[in-house]
Each structure stands twice: as structure tokens, then as C-alpha cells.
Write a protein that holds these residues in place. Structure first.
Motif, PDB file in Angstrom:
ATOM      1  N   ASP A  27      -6.012   5.489  -2.579  1.00 32.37           N
ATOM      2  CA  ASP A  27      -7.281   5.900  -3.120  1.00 32.37           C
ATOM      3  C   ASP A  27      -8.391   5.023  -1.959  1.00 32.37           C
ATOM      4  O   ASP A  27      -9.447   5.190  -2.756  1.00 32.37           O
ATOM      5  CB  ASP A  27      -7.456   5.182  -4.584  1.00 32.37           C
ATOM      6  CG  ASP A  27      -7.124   3.493  -4.455  1.00 32.37           C
ATOM      7  OD1 ASP A  27      -6.937   2.824  -3.251  1.00 32.37           O
ATOM      8  OD2 ASP A  27      -7.092   3.106  -5.525  1.00 32.37           O
ATOM      9  N   GLY A  28      -8.167   4.926  -0.965  1.00 27.94           N
ATOM     10  CA  GLY A  28      -9.357   4.199  -0.096  1.00 27.94           C
ATOM     11  C   GLY A  28      -9.308   2.781   0.137  1.00 27.94           C
ATOM     12  O   GLY A  28      -9.605   2.292   1.071  1.00 27.94           O
ATOM     13  N   THR A  29      -8.458   2.152  -0.787  1.00 26.62           N
ATOM     14  CA  THR A  29      -8.263   0.716  -0.668  1.00 26.62           C
ATOM     15  C   THR A  29      -7.126   0.558   0.352  1.00 26.62           C
ATOM     16  O   THR A  29      -5.794   0.933   0.365  1.00 26.62           O
ATOM     17  CB  THR A  29      -7.587  -0.120  -2.100  1.00 26.62           C
ATOM     18  OG1 THR A  29      -8.505   0.325  -2.736  1.00 26.62           O
ATOM     19  CG2 THR A  29      -7.528  -1.605  -1.776  1.00 26.62           C
ATOM     20  N   PRO A  30      -7.489  -0.485   1.335  1.00 24.32           N
ATOM     21  CA  PRO A  30      -6.608  -0.606   2.487  1.00 24.32           C
ATOM     22  C   PRO A  30      -4.819  -1.195   2.032  1.00 24.32           C
ATOM     23  O   PRO A  30      -3.839  -0.762   2.550  1.00 24.32           O
ATOM     24  CB  PRO A  30      -7.218  -1.368   3.731  1.00 24.32           C
ATOM     25  CG  PRO A  30      -8.061  -1.821   2.769  1.00 24.32           C
ATOM     26  CD  PRO A  30      -8.629  -0.936   1.639  1.00 24.32           C
ATOM     27  N   TYR A  31      -5.156  -1.917   1.298  1.00 29.79           N
ATOM     28  CA  TYR A  31      -3.964  -2.810   0.790  1.00 29.79           C
ATOM     29  C   TYR A  31      -4.173  -3.365  -0.609  1.00 29.79           C
ATOM     30  O   TYR A  31      -5.593  -3.881  -0.821  1.00 29.79           O
ATOM     31  CB  TYR A  31      -3.409  -3.660   1.787  1.00 29.79           C
ATOM     32  CG  TYR A  31      -4.372  -4.689   2.247  1.00 29.79           C
ATOM     33  CD1 TYR A  31      -4.579  -6.081   1.327  1.00 29.79           C
ATOM     34  CD2 TYR A  31      -5.312  -4.816   3.331  1.00 29.79           C
ATOM     35  CE1 TYR A  31      -5.146  -6.966   1.742  1.00 29.79           C
ATOM     36  CE2 TYR A  31      -6.085  -5.660   3.451  1.00 29.79           C
ATOM     37  CZ  TYR A  31      -6.210  -6.635   2.764  1.00 29.79           C
ATOM     38  OH  TYR A  31      -7.197  -7.829   3.102  1.00 29.79           O
ATOM     39  N   SER A  32      -3.246  -3.737  -1.389  1.00 27.44           N
ATOM     40  CA  SER A  32      -3.412  -4.761  -2.298  1.00 27.44           C
ATOM     41  C   SER A  32      -2.389  -5.736  -2.343  1.00 27.44           C
ATOM     42  O   SER A  32      -1.602  -5.822  -1.241  1.00 27.44           O
ATOM     43  CB  SER A  32      -2.823  -3.951  -3.536  1.00 27.44           C
ATOM     44  OG  SER A  32      -3.904  -2.809  -3.932  1.00 27.44           O
ATOM     45  N   SER A  39       0.791  -1.163  -0.116  1.00 29.39           N
ATOM     46  CA  SER A  39       0.065   0.010  -0.155  1.00 29.39           C
ATOM     47  C   SER A  39       0.957   1.310   0.165  1.00 29.39           C
ATOM     48  O   SER A  39       1.674   1.257   0.865  1.00 29.39           O
ATOM     49  CB  SER A  39      -0.936   0.172   1.262  1.00 29.39           C
ATOM     50  OG  SER A  39      -0.330  -0.121   2.528  1.00 29.39           O
ATOM     51  N   PRO A  40       0.537   2.103  -0.901  1.00 26.19           N
ATOM     52  CA  PRO A  40       1.139   3.405  -0.910  1.00 26.19           C
ATOM     53  C   PRO A  40       1.065   4.316   0.519  1.00 26.19           C
ATOM     54  O   PRO A  40       0.147   3.750   1.539  1.00 26.19           O
ATOM     55  CB  PRO A  40       0.701   4.132  -1.940  1.00 26.19           C
ATOM     56  CG  PRO A  40      -0.648   3.577  -2.232  1.00 26.19           C
ATOM     57  CD  PRO A  40      -0.486   2.389  -1.468  1.00 26.19           C
ATOM     58  N   SER A  41       1.586   5.364   0.708  1.00 26.27           N
ATOM     59  CA  SER A  41       1.538   6.179   1.864  1.00 26.27           C
ATOM     60  C   SER A  41       0.007   6.775   1.913  1.00 26.27           C
ATOM     61  O   SER A  41      -0.815   6.739   0.862  1.00 26.27           O
ATOM     62  CB  SER A  41       2.408   7.228   1.737  1.00 26.27           C
ATOM     63  OG  SER A  41       2.093   8.256   0.851  1.00 26.27           O
TER      64      SER A  41
END
Length: 206
Positions: free
Chosen positions: A33-38, A26-28
Motif C-alpha cells: 500500500d505504499g508503506t515500505p515495511y511494517s 512487507s508484502p510483495s
């Protein structure tokens, strides 16, 4: 030649990861974009942009600051259909270079075929699975099947397929033909390809 020895990186949480490990990414918070993690698979570790991965002696250039990731999608990312199984993912034909700092921790992703007890697998933390691949350019899903299940091809082709690949990607409509028993011509007793009038199979040319 680059070193063939395994190369690992220690994350901020103390876990060590290497190529082909799966990770949460996940980015900072400022650019999220609202997504907690990929979820992604590590393909390679890279130094700063503009620096070759290896020097002229085959040694990895340091420090490692970036990582190439092969992404997974959640079904809800690519479709409006509701999928209750939060552990189900879609593999993707898409990779991206990210900053190493975006890796949060390890997780585990397997093809459904490699999981003997799916219910038990999903009860364990950080476990996910997939059965399909999503092509973001075609906007289409494909089946991912073990190469050993492909039987309806000439034997020499099957041997090469199994020796090189663990899984293959195919359209759903083609899977039954690929996994059917070997079909031989009654006259020449050689492999009989699918009917070329079928739109799923383009004609072959010499």
C-alpha cells in the motif's frame, strides 16, 4: 505435548529468527500500500493453512510457510499529530497470520523502561522503542508500565501480578493511582480502594 525447545527459521537474508524476535515485514510490491515495511513481533510459526501446527506426537508439522505476527504501529498510522521521532512505535492489540516470505530481516524493539541510554539506542540501526499500546477497535491509546511499579494494590495481588506479567496496560489517568504508595484505611488498616464515585473506577461488587 508440543516440544518446548526453541524453534528458529532462517530468512532469505540468512538471519535466523525465533518466537518473540522482532522483524521487518512487507508484502510483495504488487499488493503493497505504499508503506515500505511494517514492524512486528513473531508469536508463532505455522505450517500451511489447514495443517495442524503439531502432529499427534507433538512434533512440529513441516514445512513452515506462515507466521503469526503481533503488529506495531507508527504514531502517524493512528493519529494526525506529527511525531518527529521515527524510532517511536505503538504496541497493538492486533495479530495477523502472514506468509513467511513477507519477513525481510530482524529489528529490535524494547519498552522505554528497558533502555538505559535512549539517545545511544536510537543511533544504532534497526532499533525502536515503545511506551504505549494502541487498541485499533477502541481507537484509543493506553500506557504500558512495568508491573513492578504498581504499588497501590493489596500485596498478594501485587505478587501475582509481578510473577505473571512484565508490563501492564492502563489508562493514563489511572497510572498515578496504581503507582502511588499503598493506601491503607485508618480504621481497619487494610488496602483502601479508590473512591468509587470517580468515573475512572467502577464500583466493586461482592
Amino acid at each position: 505435548m508440543p516440544s518446548s525447545q526453541p524453534y528458529s527459521i532462517k530468512l532469505k537474508n540468512g538471519e535466523e529468527v525465533k518466537v518473540n524476535d522482532h522483524v521487518y515485514c512487507s508484502p510483495s510490491w504488487g499488493v503493497r500500500d505504499g508503506t515500505p515495511y511494517s514492524i512486528a513481533r513473531i508469536m508463532e510459526f505455522l505450517p500451511s493453512q489447514g495443517t495442524p501446527t503439531f502432529d499427534k506426537d507433538g512434533k512440529r508439522n513441516e514445512p513452515i510457510t506462515r507466521v503469526r505476527l503481533a503488529w506495531y504501529y507508527r504514531p502517524s498510522d493512528v493519529s494526525d499529530r506529527t511525531v518527529a521521532d521515527s524510532r517511536l512505535l505503538l504496541a497493538a492489540i492486533y495479530s495477523e497470520v502472514c506468509e513467511l516470505s513477507q519477513l525481510r530481516s530482524k529489528c529490535y524493539v524494547l519498552h522505554r523502561d528497558r533502555i538505559s541510554d535512549l539517545a545511544g539506542w536510537k543511533k544504532r540501526p534497526d532499533r525502536f522503542y515503545f511506551t504505549r499500546l494502541f487498541d485499533p477497535w477502541l481507537r484509543k491509546e493506553f500506557e504500558v508500565i512495568p508491573a513492578v511499579t504498581v504499588r497501590n494494590v493489596p500485596e498478594h495481588i501485587r505478587e501475582v501480578l509481578i510473577s505473571r506479567y512484565e508490563y501492564i496496560v492502563a489508562e493514563r489517568e489511572v497510572v498515578p493511582d496504581l503507582t502511588d504508595d499503598l493506601r491503607l484505611c485508618d480504621t481497619c488498616e487494610k488496602w483502601c480502594p479508590p473512591y468509587v464515585g470517580d468515573d475512572r473506577f467502577p464500583p466493586a461488587f461482592d
